[in-house]
Design a protein around this motif. Sequence first.
Motif, PDB file in Angstrom:
ATOM      1  N   GLU A  64       0.822  -1.203   0.000  1.00  0.00           N
ATOM      2  CA  GLU A  64       0.000   0.000   0.000  1.00  0.00           C
ATOM      3  C   GLU A  64       0.861   1.261   0.000  1.00  0.00           C
ATOM      4  O   GLU A  64       0.534   2.245  -0.672  1.00  0.00           O
ATOM      5  CB  GLU A  64      -0.926  -0.009   1.219  1.00  0.00           C
ATOM      6  CG  GLU A  64      -2.019  -1.073   1.147  1.00  0.00           C
ATOM      7  CD  GLU A  64      -2.934  -1.035   2.351  1.00  0.00           C
ATOM      8  OE1 GLU A  64      -2.632  -0.254   3.291  1.00  0.00           O
ATOM      9  OE2 GLU A  64      -3.946  -1.764   2.365  1.00  0.00           O
ATOM     10  N   GLN A  67       2.259   1.673  -3.513  1.00  0.00           N
ATOM     11  CA  GLN A  67       1.223   2.146  -4.429  1.00  0.00           C
ATOM     12  C   GLN A  67       0.879   3.601  -4.154  1.00  0.00           C
ATOM     13  O   GLN A  67       0.641   4.374  -5.092  1.00  0.00           O
ATOM     14  CB  GLN A  67      -0.021   1.273  -4.279  1.00  0.00           C
ATOM     15  CG  GLN A  67       0.177  -0.165  -4.766  1.00  0.00           C
ATOM     16  CD  GLN A  67      -1.000  -1.056  -4.436  1.00  0.00           C
ATOM     17  OE1 GLN A  67      -1.961  -0.622  -3.793  1.00  0.00           O
ATOM     18  NE2 GLN A  67      -0.926  -2.309  -4.860  1.00  0.00           N
ATOM     19  N   ARG A  68       0.864   3.978  -2.894  1.00  0.00           N
ATOM     20  CA  ARG A  68       0.574   5.376  -2.547  1.00  0.00           C
ATOM     21  C   ARG A  68       1.663   6.293  -3.094  1.00  0.00           C
ATOM     22  O   ARG A  68       1.376   7.370  -3.634  1.00  0.00           O
ATOM     23  CB  ARG A  68       0.472   5.529  -1.029  1.00  0.00           C
ATOM     24  CG  ARG A  68       0.179   6.954  -0.559  1.00  0.00           C
ATOM     25  CD  ARG A  68      -0.073   6.976   0.939  1.00  0.00           C
ATOM     26  NE  ARG A  68      -0.276   8.320   1.408  1.00  0.00           N
ATOM     27  CZ  ARG A  68       0.696   9.138   1.804  1.00  0.00           C
ATOM     28  NH1 ARG A  68       1.949   8.710   1.769  1.00  0.00           N
ATOM     29  NH2 ARG A  68       0.435  10.355   2.227  1.00  0.00           N
ATOM     30  N   GLN A  70       3.511   5.754  -5.717  1.00  0.00           N
ATOM     31  CA  GLN A  70       3.341   5.830  -7.170  1.00  0.00           C
ATOM     32  C   GLN A  70       2.197   6.751  -7.546  1.00  0.00           C
ATOM     33  O   GLN A  70       2.292   7.512  -8.514  1.00  0.00           O
ATOM     34  CB  GLN A  70       3.100   4.426  -7.717  1.00  0.00           C
ATOM     35  CG  GLN A  70       4.307   3.502  -7.603  1.00  0.00           C
ATOM     36  CD  GLN A  70       3.994   2.092  -8.062  1.00  0.00           C
ATOM     37  OE1 GLN A  70       2.847   1.770  -8.376  1.00  0.00           O
ATOM     38  NE2 GLN A  70       5.009   1.240  -8.102  1.00  0.00           N
ATOM     39  N   ARG A  71       1.091   6.688  -6.785  1.00  0.00           N
ATOM     40  CA  ARG A  71      -0.035   7.582  -7.074  1.00  0.00           C
ATOM     41  C   ARG A  71       0.344   9.044  -6.879  1.00  0.00           C
ATOM     42  O   ARG A  71      -0.016   9.905  -7.692  1.00  0.00           O
ATOM     43  CB  ARG A  71      -1.230   7.221  -6.175  1.00  0.00           C
ATOM     44  CG  ARG A  71      -1.932   5.936  -6.560  1.00  0.00           C
ATOM     45  CD  ARG A  71      -3.300   5.857  -5.908  1.00  0.00           C
ATOM     46  NE  ARG A  71      -3.210   5.910  -4.461  1.00  0.00           N
ATOM     47  CZ  ARG A  71      -3.106   4.830  -3.678  1.00  0.00           C
ATOM     48  NH1 ARG A  71      -3.089   3.624  -4.233  1.00  0.00           N
ATOM     49  NH2 ARG A  71      -3.045   4.951  -2.376  1.00  0.00           N
ATOM     50  N   LEU A  72       1.085   9.332  -5.800  1.00  0.00           N
ATOM     51  CA  LEU A  72       1.507  10.709  -5.565  1.00  0.00           C
ATOM     52  C   LEU A  72       2.416  11.200  -6.685  1.00  0.00           C
ATOM     53  O   LEU A  72       2.310  12.353  -7.126  1.00  0.00           O
ATOM     54  CB  LEU A  72       2.231  10.806  -4.213  1.00  0.00           C
ATOM     55  CG  LEU A  72       1.353  10.636  -2.963  1.00  0.00           C
ATOM     56  CD1 LEU A  72       2.211  10.647  -1.708  1.00  0.00           C
ATOM     57  CD2 LEU A  72       0.300  11.738  -2.895  1.00  0.00           C
ATOM     58  N   THR A  74       2.401  10.113  -9.799  1.00  0.00           N
ATOM     59  CA  THR A  74       1.567  10.301 -10.988  1.00  0.00           C
ATOM     60  C   THR A  74       0.757  11.593 -10.890  1.00  0.00           C
ATOM     61  O   THR A  74       0.628  12.343 -11.865  1.00  0.00           O
ATOM     62  CB  THR A  74       0.623   9.107 -11.159  1.00  0.00           C
ATOM     63  OG1 THR A  74       1.408   7.907 -11.273  1.00  0.00           O
ATOM     64  CG2 THR A  74      -0.231   9.262 -12.406  1.00  0.00           C
ATOM     65  N   GLU A  75       0.218  11.869  -9.698  1.00  0.00           N
ATOM     66  CA  GLU A  75      -0.556  13.094  -9.524  1.00  0.00           C
ATOM     67  C   GLU A  75       0.322  14.331  -9.699  1.00  0.00           C
ATOM     68  O   GLU A  75      -0.112  15.338 -10.279  1.00  0.00           O
ATOM     69  CB  GLU A  75      -1.206  13.091  -8.139  1.00  0.00           C
ATOM     70  CG  GLU A  75      -2.311  12.054  -7.996  1.00  0.00           C
ATOM     71  CD  GLU A  75      -2.838  11.969  -6.574  1.00  0.00           C
ATOM     72  OE1 GLU A  75      -2.315  12.726  -5.717  1.00  0.00           O
ATOM     73  OE2 GLU A  75      -3.761  11.180  -6.314  1.00  0.00           O
TER      74      GLU A  75
END
Length: 221
Positions: A64, A67-68, A70-72, A74-75
């Motif tokens: 998690e 993944q968090r 990676q999301r940050l 990407t954002e």
Amino acid sequence: MKHIDISGIEIDKDSDAYQEVKGLTGGLTAKTMQAQTEVNIKNMQDMQAMNAENLAETMRIQREEAQRGQRLQTESNFMGAHSLDQQTSVLHAAAESMGQMGNVGGGDGMNPAGMMTGMMMGGAMGGQMAGMMNQIGQQVQNGMNTPPPMPNISFFVAVNGQQMGPFNMQQLQQLRQNGQLIAQSLVWKQGMSSWAAANTVPELASLFAPPVTGATPPPMP
């Protein structure tokens, strides 16, 4: 009769009564040993199940967190691209307005005042565009230079015949300092086929490296 020495009495081991008593006591001993073995096996199975649950929870948290991250990332990239689109739209609108300023005053002839104004705005937009591109390039470069998060490696350790853990590297360092983790201690982590001595695992080699002493400089010339 005033005195009897019972030490001199011998039991008839061939009698049926002796054989019956021997069979009963032997059966009780075997049942006791079997019950104790079953309790030990159940305790071991319960401990292994708890350790497996702890390891699964640790791996879930690590996934998690990755993944968090990676999301940050990407954002952040999306926000940079959106900002570039917005600034490009503003400059495009300004360029259209600059083109219209060449005809300020009406008529089909050349308007010097409008041309001068357009040149000044063109220079300003050129500087703004250069600054914007430099900023975007810097953001992209910073994103490329940002290393991924370090993996959190966890090991189980056999301590006094008991399976303990999982422990991260900082906790293993403390166990090493306390003397609970030695070079011959058996360790295991997910992916290993079997338990192995701690000093044979590459990730733990630094825990058992000899201390670096100060180098003695050569004599001065």
